[in-house]
Design a protein around this motif. Sequence first.
Motif, PDB file in Angstrom:
ATOM      1  N   ARG A   8       3.420  -4.576  -2.288  1.00 23.19           N
ATOM      2  CA  ARG A   8       2.709  -6.225  -1.514  1.00 23.19           C
ATOM      3  C   ARG A   8       2.981  -6.288  -2.731  1.00 23.19           C
ATOM      4  NH1 ARG A   8       1.672  -5.014   3.575  1.00 23.19           N
ATOM      5  NH2 ARG A   8      -0.070  -6.747   3.298  1.00 23.19           N
ATOM      6  N   PRO A   9       3.611  -7.474  -3.334  1.00 21.75           N
ATOM      7  CA  PRO A   9       3.735  -8.148  -4.053  1.00 21.75           C
ATOM      8  C   PRO A   9       2.447 -10.075  -3.864  1.00 21.75           C
ATOM      9  CG  PRO A   9       4.904  -9.502  -2.698  1.00 21.75           C
ATOM     10  CD  PRO A   9       4.618  -8.408  -2.291  1.00 21.75           C
ATOM     11  N   ILE A  10       2.018  -9.893  -5.691  1.00 21.87           N
ATOM     12  CA  ILE A  10       0.821 -10.968  -5.308  1.00 21.87           C
ATOM     13  C   ILE A  10       2.773 -12.823  -4.683  1.00 21.87           C
ATOM     14  CG2 ILE A  10      -0.172 -12.712  -6.535  1.00 21.87           C
ATOM     15  CD1 ILE A  10      -1.782 -10.179  -6.593  1.00 21.87           C
ATOM     16  N   VAL A  11       1.941 -13.499  -3.983  1.00 23.04           N
ATOM     17  CA  VAL A  11       3.035 -14.616  -3.907  1.00 23.04           C
ATOM     18  C   VAL A  11       1.962 -15.925  -4.445  1.00 23.04           C
ATOM     19  CG1 VAL A  11       3.831 -16.219  -1.585  1.00 23.04           C
ATOM     20  CG2 VAL A  11       3.957 -13.288  -1.858  1.00 23.04           C
ATOM     21  N   ALA A 105       2.340 -11.668   5.908  1.00 25.43           N
ATOM     22  CA  ALA A 105       2.074 -10.672   5.876  1.00 25.43           C
ATOM     23  C   ALA A 105       2.641 -10.066   4.944  1.00 25.43           C
ATOM     24  CB  ALA A 105       2.935 -10.917   7.091  1.00 25.43           C
ATOM     25  N   HIS A 106       2.966  -9.080   4.268  1.00 28.44           N
ATOM     26  CA  HIS A 106       3.938  -8.328   3.473  1.00 28.44           C
ATOM     27  C   HIS A 106       3.124  -8.666   1.852  1.00 28.44           C
ATOM     28  CE1 HIS A 106       6.366  -7.965   6.791  1.00 28.44           C
ATOM     29  NE2 HIS A 106       6.960  -9.176   6.210  1.00 28.44           N
ATOM     30  N   ALA A 107       2.328  -9.376   1.917  1.00 28.12           N
ATOM     31  CA  ALA A 107       1.991  -9.386   0.632  1.00 28.12           C
ATOM     32  C   ALA A 107       0.434  -8.500   0.065  1.00 28.12           C
ATOM     33  CB  ALA A 107       2.010 -11.540   0.128  1.00 28.12           C
ATOM     34  N   GLU A 108      -0.319  -8.869  -0.700  1.00 28.89           N
ATOM     35  CA  GLU A 108      -1.456  -8.050  -1.312  1.00 28.89           C
ATOM     36  C   GLU A 108      -2.550  -9.449  -1.374  1.00 28.89           C
ATOM     37  OE1 GLU A 108      -3.948  -5.405  -3.169  1.00 28.89           O
ATOM     38  OE2 GLU A 108      -2.060  -4.809  -1.370  1.00 28.89           O
ATOM     39  N   LEU A 109      -2.165 -10.331  -2.412  1.00 31.89           N
ATOM     40  CA  LEU A 109      -2.542 -11.741  -1.703  1.00 31.89           C
ATOM     41  C   LEU A 109      -1.244 -13.028  -2.050  1.00 31.89           C
ATOM     42  CD1 LEU A 109      -4.921 -11.439  -5.052  1.00 31.89           C
ATOM     43  CD2 LEU A 109      -5.815 -11.613  -2.742  1.00 31.89           C
ATOM     44  N   VAL A 110      -2.311 -14.310  -1.611  1.00 31.33           N
ATOM     45  CA  VAL A 110      -1.509 -15.495  -1.563  1.00 31.33           C
ATOM     46  C   VAL A 110      -1.903 -16.389  -2.471  1.00 31.33           C
ATOM     47  CG1 VAL A 110      -0.917 -17.827  -0.316  1.00 31.33           C
ATOM     48  CG2 VAL A 110       0.010 -15.318   0.207  1.00 31.33           C
ATOM     49  N   VAL A 111      -1.070 -17.253  -3.600  1.00 26.88           N
ATOM     50  CA  VAL A 111      -1.918 -17.301  -4.423  1.00 26.88           C
ATOM     51  C   VAL A 111      -1.783 -19.531  -4.634  1.00 26.88           C
ATOM     52  CG1 VAL A 111      -2.716 -18.290  -6.826  1.00 26.88           C
ATOM     53  CG2 VAL A 111      -2.385 -16.589  -6.147  1.00 26.88           C
ATOM     54  N   LEU A 112      -2.954 -20.142  -4.135  1.00 29.31           N
ATOM     55  CA  LEU A 112      -2.909 -21.549  -4.297  1.00 29.31           C
ATOM     56  C   LEU A 112      -3.043 -22.114  -5.340  1.00 29.31           C
ATOM     57  CD1 LEU A 112      -2.253 -21.871  -0.644  1.00 29.31           C
ATOM     58  CD2 LEU A 112      -0.377 -21.895  -1.756  1.00 29.31           C
ATOM     59  N   GLY A 113      -2.148 -23.313  -6.038  1.00 29.27           N
ATOM     60  CA  GLY A 113      -3.054 -24.331  -6.247  1.00 29.27           C
ATOM     61  C   GLY A 113      -3.807 -25.373  -5.561  1.00 29.27           C
ATOM     62  N   SER A 114      -4.126 -25.875  -5.763  1.00 34.20           N
ATOM     63  CA  SER A 114      -4.865 -27.778  -4.894  1.00 34.20           C
ATOM     64  C   SER A 114      -4.189 -29.288  -5.392  1.00 34.20           C
ATOM     65  CB  SER A 114      -6.200 -27.509  -5.437  1.00 34.20           C
ATOM     66  OG  SER A 114      -7.505 -28.420  -4.183  1.00 34.20           O
ATOM     67  N   VAL A 133      -3.042 -22.362   5.771  1.00 30.54           N
ATOM     68  CA  VAL A 133      -2.996 -20.904   4.691  1.00 30.54           C
ATOM     69  C   VAL A 133      -4.242 -20.330   5.127  1.00 30.54           C
ATOM     70  CG1 VAL A 133      -1.923 -19.528   3.238  1.00 30.54           C
ATOM     71  CG2 VAL A 133      -0.914 -21.575   3.972  1.00 30.54           C
ATOM     72  N   SER A 134      -5.168 -20.193   4.258  1.00 30.97           N
ATOM     73  CA  SER A 134      -6.602 -20.197   4.222  1.00 30.97           C
ATOM     74  C   SER A 134      -6.924 -19.314   6.215  1.00 30.97           C
ATOM     75  CB  SER A 134      -7.633 -20.233   3.858  1.00 30.97           C
ATOM     76  OG  SER A 134      -7.461 -20.907   2.217  1.00 30.97           O
ATOM     77  N   ALA A 135      -6.544 -20.231   6.980  1.00 30.52           N
ATOM     78  CA  ALA A 135      -7.582 -20.109   8.198  1.00 30.52           C
ATOM     79  C   ALA A 135      -6.053 -18.960   8.530  1.00 30.52           C
ATOM     80  CB  ALA A 135      -6.742 -21.433   8.999  1.00 30.52           C
ATOM     81  N   GLN A 136      -4.811 -19.010   8.226  1.00 28.30           N
ATOM     82  CA  GLN A 136      -3.886 -17.685   8.879  1.00 28.30           C
ATOM     83  C   GLN A 136      -3.642 -17.098   8.730  1.00 28.30           C
ATOM     84  OE1 GLN A 136      -1.790 -20.056  11.314  1.00 28.30           O
ATOM     85  NE2 GLN A 136      -2.521 -22.074  10.913  1.00 28.30           N
ATOM     86  N   ALA A 137      -3.197 -16.670   7.149  1.00 24.33           N
ATOM     87  CA  ALA A 137      -2.880 -16.169   6.256  1.00 24.33           C
ATOM     88  C   ALA A 137      -2.863 -13.983   7.195  1.00 24.33           C
ATOM     89  CB  ALA A 137      -3.133 -16.348   4.689  1.00 24.33           C
ATOM     90  N   HIS A 138      -1.998 -13.475   6.776  1.00 27.60           N
ATOM     91  CA  HIS A 138      -2.542 -11.826   6.878  1.00 27.60           C
ATOM     92  C   HIS A 138      -3.384 -11.095   5.794  1.00 27.60           C
ATOM     93  CE1 HIS A 138       0.461 -12.277  11.104  1.00 27.60           C
ATOM     94  NE2 HIS A 138       0.376 -13.042   9.776  1.00 27.60           N
ATOM     95  N   CYS A 139      -3.745 -11.968   4.947  1.00 23.17           N
ATOM     96  CA  CYS A 139      -4.411 -11.376   3.443  1.00 23.17           C
ATOM     97  C   CYS A 139      -5.041 -12.213   3.037  1.00 23.17           C
ATOM     98  CB  CYS A 139      -3.119 -11.227   2.296  1.00 23.17           C
ATOM     99  SG  CYS A 139      -1.905 -12.625   1.588  1.00 23.17           S
ATOM    100  N   PRO A 140      -5.847 -11.659   1.586  1.00 21.74           N
ATOM    101  CA  PRO A 140      -6.479 -12.920   1.229  1.00 21.74           C
ATOM    102  C   PRO A 140      -6.055 -13.882   0.894  1.00 21.74           C
ATOM    103  CG  PRO A 140      -7.587 -10.281   0.607  1.00 21.74           C
ATOM    104  CD  PRO A 140      -6.039 -10.174   1.714  1.00 21.74           C
TER     105      PRO A 140
END
Length: 289
Positions: A8-11, A105-114, A133-140
């Motif tokens: 699972r990648p970091i997205v 759903a297929h990621a280890e983490l999702v990372v976003l800027g702001s 995304v913070s509210a609905q993502a399947h991963c941290p």
Amino acid sequence: MTSVSERRPIVFGVDALEPEPMAVAWAADEADRRGLPLRLLHAVPPVIHDLRGFEEDRYHKALRERGDAALDRAVGLARARRPELELATVVADGNAAQVLCRESAHAELVVLGSRRMNRLEELLSAFSVTVPVSAQAHCPVVVVREPEHVTQDPPYVVVGVDGSESSAAAVDVAFDLAARRGAALRAVWVWQSQLIAHFDEHAAVQTLRRLLAETTAGRTMAFPDLKLTHEVIRGHPVEELAKASRHALAVVVGRRGRGGFTGMRLGSVPHGLLHRSPCPVVTVPHLPA
């Protein structure tokens, strides 16, 4: 054995306006730290104007070209930071928040800027990404609005605990995050005043300390070298967690705690920290085993 490319990648969500260097660096460092690939993703929004035929095609092409340019900049930042990192780039059609949630759903983490929107701008903007995304993502989900603070000795991570299932999941993520960085972990339970006559504050604090210790007890065996502290603080959860994480590497919270409103996908505390935190904010969903 599973290869790195099958894991699972970091997205990382790439903004077309300008990839945030600090956020790209965080994502690249974390992918390298975990031995995972970094997947740089840009979503091309649907055409919202009443365009027809050639004009619509030209507009969509321009959006994709802008996305390609943003991805190239993000790749350059990541390569400069971690030259050996395994990278993949993706341009996908659709609303950015929806595309990133599918990817999660297929990621280890999702990372976003702001983009550092205030609450009104966030509500009115069709391009707000961090909250949905913070509210609905399947991963941290990690929102890098401010940098990690690495000057503290020892460095530390803060996790907010309130007895909810989401906060228990946040504790798991926080232990792992701190251990990977050789950092200490501050487990903080913030409680608000009770407007009840003859309220026994001392007994309440002792009960919360016991619950806090019970919440973290099972993890200490897996991380015997990690320095853990427990803190019960009186005040507003957003304000106190922001203060506690003033010099932290990150603050980790559950998606929906006991202080949120029924029906909200994102609790009031993580929502508030996305605007107030002085360090990266990690929002953790409660996922069934």
